[in-house]
Every structure is written in C-alpha cells, then in structure tokens.
Design an enzyme around this catalytic site. Structure first.
Site, PDB file in Angstrom:
ATOM      1  N   LYS A   1    -126.620 -81.679 -41.117  1.00 10.84           N
ATOM      2  CA  LYS A   1    -127.718 -81.869 -42.076  1.00 10.84           C
ATOM      3  C   LYS A   1    -127.503 -81.035 -43.336  1.00 10.84           C
ATOM      4  O   LYS A   1    -127.358 -79.803 -43.259  1.00 10.84           O
ATOM      5  CB  LYS A   1    -129.035 -81.470 -41.384  1.00 10.84           C
ATOM      6  CG  LYS A   1    -130.300 -81.788 -42.139  1.00 10.84           C
ATOM      7  CD  LYS A   1    -131.502 -81.393 -41.253  1.00 10.84           C
ATOM      8  CE  LYS A   1    -132.822 -81.856 -41.815  1.00 10.84           C
ATOM      9  NZ  LYS A   1    -133.951 -81.515 -40.898  1.00 10.84           N
TER      10      LYS A   1
ATOM     11  N   GLU B   1    -133.853 -87.025 -34.046  1.00  7.92           N
ATOM     12  CA  GLU B   1    -133.423 -85.653 -34.340  1.00  7.92           C
ATOM     13  C   GLU B   1    -133.871 -84.700 -33.220  1.00  7.92           C
ATOM     14  O   GLU B   1    -134.947 -84.866 -32.638  1.00  7.92           O
ATOM     15  CB  GLU B   1    -134.038 -85.195 -35.669  1.00  7.92           C
ATOM     16  CG  GLU B   1    -133.584 -83.809 -36.127  1.00  7.92           C
ATOM     17  CD  GLU B   1    -134.335 -83.325 -37.366  1.00  7.92           C
ATOM     18  OE1 GLU B   1    -135.482 -83.765 -37.571  1.00  7.92           O
ATOM     19  OE2 GLU B   1    -133.765 -82.517 -38.117  1.00  7.92           O
TER      20      GLU B   1
ATOM     21  N   CYS C   1    -133.412 -86.592 -41.097  1.00  2.61           N
ATOM     22  CA  CYS C   1    -134.799 -86.231 -41.382  1.00  2.61           C
ATOM     23  C   CYS C   1    -135.047 -85.884 -42.849  1.00  2.61           C
ATOM     24  O   CYS C   1    -135.026 -86.770 -43.701  1.00  2.61           O
ATOM     25  CB  CYS C   1    -135.238 -85.096 -40.453  1.00  2.61           C
ATOM     26  SG  CYS C   1    -137.033 -85.000 -40.272  1.00  2.61           S
TER      27      CYS C   1
END
Lengths: 76, 309
Positions: B134, B64, B166
């Site tokens: 995300k 990321e 994440c």
C-alpha cells in the site's frame, strides 16, 4: 444561398477503415484501405489515401492518435 | 460496455471471460494468533464455498487485512511472514482448488523497521506471483511503511491485474498509475468503514470511468470482534464505463460474482477514438493543428512535478 453542411464524412471514413487495427503505420493504412472511396460531400467522393497522405505522423499508436492527426490535418 | 464513446469500435474483439468472486466478511481484529488462524479458516472455508457456488471460478478476492482485521491497537504483534506456514495454507488451497487468489495480509518488515500492508496474488499452482504494498497508508493511524510503486501482473484469462489498497483509492493518481502501467482490471481490497459509504461508491465509479478499466472492489463487511469501526460491505465489481455490474449487501457476509472480459479493455485502448484517457491525458489537445496531431505532451500539472511542495 449556401448549401446544407454534409454531416456523414467522418462516419464514412470510419466505415472505410473498419479493418484497421492499431497500432499501425501510415503506409499500412494506405496499403490496406487507401483506394477505398468515401463520400465526403454531396455528390463528391475521395480516396482514403488522399486524406492519409496529408496527415502528420508516420505511425499511430491508437485510433485516438490517428483521428487526432486526421482532424489536425483537416483543420489546417 | 462502450458507453460514452462517440465512435464505433472497429475490429474484432477476442477475449476470454474471467470469472471473479469477491468475498466480504468481518475479519476479527486479531489479538492473538489463534484469532489470525480463525480468520484464515474463514477465508479458506469461503474459497471452497465460492467454487461450489460458481464452478469454473478463476479469481477469488478477499478484503484488506483479511487475516488480521484492524483492531484499534496491537496489530503489529500479529504480523505474518509472507513465506510462513500460515500463508502456505492459503497457497495450498489455491493450488487444490485450481484458482487464483488475491489476499491482503499485514506482513513483517521487509524494507525498514515498520510493518507493511501488502496484497499478494497467488496463482493456481500455489505460487505468489505478485506483491503490492500500500502506497498511501491511512494516516495517521496506519503507521506502516508505504510502498513505492504499483506494478501490474499477468493474471488468468488475459487479465492484467493492478492492485490498490483501500485508502489508495482516495487518491486519483493511484488508479491512474495502475491503469497507466497496463492494468485492465484494478483490484481494490478494503477495510472501508462507516460513514464513508458514499465515498466508497463515487471513488470506485470514478476510478473505473476515468481510467477505462474494470474494478473489483472487495470490502470488509460487518462489525467484527475487537474492532472499533463498522464496515459496510457493499463490495462491488464495475465496468470501464463506471457502471456497477454487481454489488454486495450492506454489512452481511457474502460472495459476489461477475464475468469480466479483459480483452475488451485492451481493445478499447487501441481502437477507441474518443474516451481514450490513457492516450489523451498525455496528449492534450491532440487534434489541434499546432501540435501536428500529437498534442501537447509536456507534463504541466504542478501537482505532479517533482519539486511540488
């Protein structure tokens, strides 16, 4: 006096449909594997067709769905 | 690979082997575009090292924020244009090396006024073939615009790639969404920091096992310039039984590699009887005679009803 429980029926059933790929239909299973004999108890054999014909649903998206339907029909 | 399944997997399994490399490093928390370029240079350098070390490589995965890092402030000033010349350098490198790559820049707003945290899949012809934004920014610090869906794309060697980023992986529904949408490989680029090393371990394992899917989790690693958090690395690739196939070192720069067999996942979802979560979670009690083999298909989880508070 009761006899010992026969433990290998589902094992033989699974061996009996070794070449069935899912998704599939009830009809296709019967056509391909219906006449195969599986041992279901001490000294007793039955065809796969005899089980599959009694099962709910006409098609099965996965082996999981097929076996759920099989166990549901056996439990009735 | 069929751990935890009662029944033998009937039938013939045909699958190609997907060679995957994960690259862990500590991207500089960019405070200028020169530092962005320095991060890009590092990624391109390690793409070349990856193909040198692992000839025939199919898929390269970076962590990321691999081009910008996560400094405590100022990251909004150095956003990338997904069609700009900096990303073009990465696309060119994929084409040159004939590999696919997954990269995770912070990009300029495309949907509202706020920037986005968007992973991109670049194919071996240098084309962006997939984007994922995300859905669960790490609140309250990540003020980015959240994505709205988790689609899946066809990747090399029979892979169907779902991406979660994440903190997405801290929510079980994100893993499930990717798998339910058809992913046989879930890629999780992260900037996971100390002291969440144990959470990293259990979320990756649970995501793989609960959803019967390969997981490629690639983390930042080290204490980068301008960053306030240390990232522990430990990038890992896991099998659908939740076992770790390979794991990177703690805090060092490095490349991890594994061969995956995506066709096995597809086969398990069709042929597995027990341990078939993609079927059973929507067909509760499937073998109960009261439901004629279909199970209870109603969505009864309060957490997933639309009117949940």
């Amino acid at each position: 006096m009761t006899k010992d429980a026969y433990r290998a029926m589902i094992h033989h059933f699974h061996k009996g449909i070794y070449d069935i790929s899912f998704p599939t239909t009830k009809l296709q299973i019967i056509e391909k594997a219906g006449t195969r004999m599986i041992k279901v108890d001490y000294g007793k054999k039955m065809t796969i067709k005899s089980f599959v014909e009694a099962m709910p649903l006409d098609s099965y998206s996965s082996a999981a769905e097929f076996y759920c339907a099989l166990l549901a029909s056996l439990s009735k | 690979m069929n751990v935890g399944n009662l029944f033998a997997l009937n039938g013939k399994i045909e699958t190609e082997a997907l060679s995957v490399v994960g690259f862990q490093f500590a991207p500089i928390g960019a405070q200028c575009f020169d530092e962005v370029d320095e991060n890009i240079d590092t990624v391109l350098e390690y793409m070349e090292r990856a193909v040198a070390g692992f000839p025939g490589l199919d898929l390269f995965v970076a962590p990321e924020a691999c081009f910008q890092g996560f400094p405590p402030s100022g990251w909004q000033d150095y956003l990338l244009d997904i069609n700009g010349f900096r990303i073009q350098r990465v696309k060119d490198k994929c084409k040159e090396l004939n590999i696919w790559g997954i990269f995770n820049p912070l990009v300029k707003p495309t949907n509202g006024n706020c920037y986005e945290n968007t992973a991109i899949v670049i194919d071996n012809n240098g084309h962006i073939v997939h984007k994922y934004t995300k859905m669960n920014p790490w609140i309250p610090f990540e003020t980015m615009h959240p994505g709205i869906s988790c689609p899946v794309c066809d990747g090399p060697k029979g892979s169907k790639i779902g991406i979660i980023i994440c903190a997405d992986g801290d929510y079980p529904e994100m893993w499930r969404e990717a798998a339910y949408n058809g992913a046989n490989v879930i890629v999780r680029p992260t900037h996971y920091m100390d002291p969440w090393s144990h959470a990293w371990d259990i979320t990756n394992k649970a995501g793989a096992y609960f959803n019967q899917v390969y997981v490629v989790a690639v983390n930042c690693s080290g204490y980068a310039k301008n960053e306030s958090f240390s990232c522990f690395g430990r990038s890992m690739i896991l099998g659908p039984d939740g076992n770790v196939i390979v794991e990177g070192s703690n805090g060092n720069i490095g490349l991890i590699k594994a061969d995956l067999y995506p066709g096995i996942i597809d086969h398990m979802r069709k042929q597995a009887v027990h341990s078939n979560p993609m079927y059973s979670f929507r067909h509760r009690g499937g073998s109960c005679p009261d439901f004629d083999g279909k199970g209870d298909v109603r969505m009864l989880y309060n957490a997933y009803k639309e009117d949940a508070k």
